[in-house]
Scaffold this motif. Sequence first.
Motif, mmCIF file in Angstrom:
data_model
loop_
_atom_site.group_PDB
_atom_site.id
_atom_site.type_symbol
_atom_site.label_atom_id
_atom_site.label_comp_id
_atom_site.label_asym_id
_atom_site.label_seq_id
_atom_site.Cartn_x
_atom_site.Cartn_y
_atom_site.Cartn_z
ATOM 1 N N ARG A 82 0.841 -1.200 0.000
ATOM 2 C CA ARG A 82 0.000 0.000 0.000
ATOM 3 C C ARG A 82 0.880 1.256 0.000
ATOM 4 O O ARG A 82 0.589 2.223 -0.690
ATOM 5 N N THR A 83 1.961 1.223 0.774
ATOM 6 C CA THR A 83 2.888 2.355 0.809
ATOM 7 C C THR A 83 3.529 2.578 -0.556
ATOM 8 O O THR A 83 3.619 3.712 -1.041
ATOM 9 N N ARG A 84 3.963 1.482 -1.182
ATOM 10 C CA ARG A 84 4.568 1.594 -2.515
ATOM 11 C C ARG A 84 3.566 2.124 -3.529
ATOM 12 O O ARG A 84 3.903 2.971 -4.374
ATOM 13 N N LEU A 85 2.330 1.655 -3.444
ATOM 14 C CA LEU A 85 1.303 2.078 -4.392
ATOM 15 C C LEU A 85 0.969 3.564 -4.208
ATOM 16 O O LEU A 85 0.791 4.296 -5.194
ATOM 17 N N CYS A 86 0.891 4.005 -2.972
ATOM 18 C CA CYS A 86 0.626 5.423 -2.711
ATOM 19 C C CYS A 86 1.759 6.288 -3.246
ATOM 20 O O CYS A 86 1.524 7.380 -3.784
ATOM 21 N N TYR A 87 2.986 5.791 -3.118
ATOM 22 C CA TYR A 87 4.137 6.539 -3.626
ATOM 23 C C TYR A 87 4.040 6.714 -5.136
ATOM 24 O O TYR A 87 4.202 7.828 -5.664
ATOM 25 N N VAL A 88 3.765 5.609 -5.841
ATOM 26 C CA VAL A 88 3.661 5.676 -7.308
ATOM 27 C C VAL A 88 2.475 6.544 -7.714
ATOM 28 O O VAL A 88 2.556 7.311 -8.686
ATOM 29 N N TRP A 92 -5.119 17.843 -9.536
ATOM 30 C CA TRP A 92 -4.225 16.694 -9.610
ATOM 31 C C TRP A 92 -3.109 16.790 -8.581
ATOM 32 O O TRP A 92 -2.676 15.776 -8.023
ATOM 33 N N PHE A 93 -2.643 18.002 -8.311
ATOM 34 C CA PHE A 93 -1.635 18.158 -7.261
ATOM 35 C C PHE A 93 -2.212 17.799 -5.891
ATOM 36 O O PHE A 93 -1.506 17.259 -5.035
ATOM 37 N N THR A 94 -3.490 18.102 -5.685
ATOM 38 C CA THR A 94 -4.136 17.719 -4.429
ATOM 39 C C THR A 94 -4.145 16.202 -4.275
ATOM 40 O O THR A 94 -3.835 15.656 -3.203
ATOM 41 N N THR A 95 -4.500 15.517 -5.358
ATOM 42 C CA THR A 95 -4.475 14.048 -5.346
ATOM 43 C C THR A 95 -3.065 13.539 -5.079
ATOM 44 O O THR A 95 -2.850 12.623 -4.270
ATOM 45 N N ALA A 96 -2.089 14.141 -5.763
ATOM 46 C CA ALA A 96 -0.695 13.725 -5.580
ATOM 47 C C ALA A 96 -0.234 13.960 -4.148
ATOM 48 O O ALA A 96 0.462 13.121 -3.563
ATOM 49 N N GLY A 97 -0.627 15.088 -3.559
ATOM 50 C CA GLY A 97 -0.227 15.400 -2.192
ATOM 51 C C GLY A 97 -0.803 14.422 -1.188
ATOM 52 O O GLY A 97 -0.110 13.996 -0.250
ATOM 53 N N ARG A 98 -2.066 14.058 -1.376
ATOM 54 C CA ARG A 98 -2.692 13.089 -0.464
ATOM 55 C C ARG A 98 -2.008 11.737 -0.558
ATOM 56 O O ARG A 98 -1.750 11.077 0.456
ATOM 57 N N ALA A 99 -1.716 11.322 -1.788
ATOM 58 C CA ALA A 99 -1.049 10.034 -1.972
ATOM 59 C C ALA A 99 0.352 10.062 -1.368
ATOM 60 O O ALA A 99 0.782 9.101 -0.711
ATOM 61 N N ALA A 100 1.072 11.172 -1.588
ATOM 62 C CA ALA A 100 2.425 11.292 -1.035
ATOM 63 C C ALA A 100 2.399 11.263 0.483
ATOM 64 O O ALA A 100 3.243 10.623 1.128
ATOM 65 N N GLU A 101 1.419 11.943 1.070
ATOM 66 C CA GLU A 101 1.306 11.957 2.531
ATOM 67 C C GLU A 101 1.030 10.560 3.063
ATOM 68 O O GLU A 101 1.613 10.136 4.069
ATOM 69 N N LYS A 102 0.158 9.814 2.390
ATOM 70 C CA LYS A 102 -0.152 8.454 2.827
ATOM 71 C C LYS A 102 1.031 7.517 2.639
ATOM 72 O O LYS A 102 1.149 6.512 3.351
ATOM 73 N N SER A 103 1.891 7.830 1.691
ATOM 74 C CA SER A 103 3.073 6.980 1.490
ATOM 75 C C SER A 103 4.086 7.165 2.618
ATOM 76 O O SER A 103 4.968 6.322 2.811
ATOM 77 N N GLY A 104 3.969 8.280 3.339
ATOM 78 C CA GLY A 104 4.888 8.557 4.430
ATOM 79 C C GLY A 104 6.221 9.114 3.985
ATOM 80 O O GLY A 104 7.123 9.307 4.810
ATOM 81 N N ASP A 105 6.357 9.398 2.684
ATOM 82 C CA ASP A 105 7.630 9.898 2.166
ATOM 83 C C ASP A 105 7.605 11.423 2.135
ATOM 84 O O ASP A 105 6.958 12.033 1.291
ATOM 85 N N ARG A 106 8.334 12.049 3.053
ATOM 86 C CA ARG A 106 8.317 13.506 3.183
ATOM 87 C C ARG A 106 8.936 14.194 1.961
ATOM 88 O O ARG A 106 8.501 15.284 1.564
ATOM 89 N N LEU A 107 9.938 13.565 1.359
ATOM 90 C CA LEU A 107 10.575 14.183 0.203
ATOM 91 C C LEU A 107 9.636 14.178 -1.006
ATOM 92 O O LEU A 107 9.610 15.144 -1.770
ATOM 93 N N LEU A 108 8.870 13.103 -1.194
ATOM 94 C CA LEU A 108 7.894 13.091 -2.276
ATOM 95 C C LEU A 108 6.832 14.161 -2.036
ATOM 96 O O LEU A 108 6.438 14.886 -2.955
ATOM 97 N N HIS A 109 6.376 14.254 -0.796
ATOM 98 C CA HIS A 109 5.367 15.268 -0.464
ATOM 99 C C HIS A 109 5.927 16.672 -0.696
ATOM 100 O O HIS A 109 5.241 17.557 -1.232
#
Length: 289
Positions: free
Chosen positions: A48-54, A78-95
């Motif tokens: 799930r973490t990997r999928l949220c990152y992608v 789309w940036f809002t969607t990307a931000g939510r996914a990045a936050e759920k991935s737990g990756d601060r650099l992606l966010h």
Amino acid sequence: MLGYWESTAERHGYGYHGQAPADVLSHLIEDFTEMKPLLAQPQTDKNRTRLCYVTGQMAGMVAIVLHDMGEHREAHRWFTTAGRAAEKSGDRLLHAWVLGREAMVPLNYGAPQAAAKLAEKARHLAGDKPSAAAALAAAVASRAYASGGRTDQALGAVTAVEELVEQLSPQQRADTWFGYPTQKHHVHMSQALTLLGQTSRTYETQTRALELSRAPSLMTRALIAIDRASCLAHDGDRAQAAHVAAQAYGDLPAYRAGLTRTRAVALYRALPEDTSGRRDLADVLEVAA
């Protein structure tokens, strides 16, 4: 399947490569739509973490292209969607990368204060360690502050990004949408220094940006040329400024909507009505002289 989508995101991350934005957008959305059902399927926490990152990567790239095409409202969605996914991935650099990229939407469409707020959020998330996301956030902050007339903050951000660039690893400097390559750095600095009126420094960074830009980088080259035209106008050579901008915009086979047009129109409106060549620029832009 996750490995496939990770490699797909990596492939898209190399940018336009001379393709029309509409074609790139179509391919991205097609892949995103095909990947989306995975989000509704049961996954292990790791997957799930990997999928949220992608998902954050893919949605972020869709937003980038929409921004470049001038569709800033859709880009924000789309940036809002990307931000939510990045936050759920737990990756601060992606966010941080998503927020830094999102900050360019208000920056390029007349809202520098909003851009500065997003860029500072990105800088906070990226932290103090050198990273592509931290460099991007500082670069965008420098442009936002310069656009808003906040000279001291702009110069401070310019210094910060130049220090970060010296510490980036080769992987962090990768010439992708997720990296912060030297060429991209000079493009950002071209805009920041142009807005700050530091034309001597700007001409140098523009020359370096063009040397590092790949031949297919049509939009990048056009934006640098328009920045150069703005510097020429600042230095009093308004006729040459109109000529350079008209040629840069007129030579584009695509990318005429969105950012390039916004920059070229802004320059046109800033030129006095009696400027030689201003009418030629108006003709290329198809605006009333």
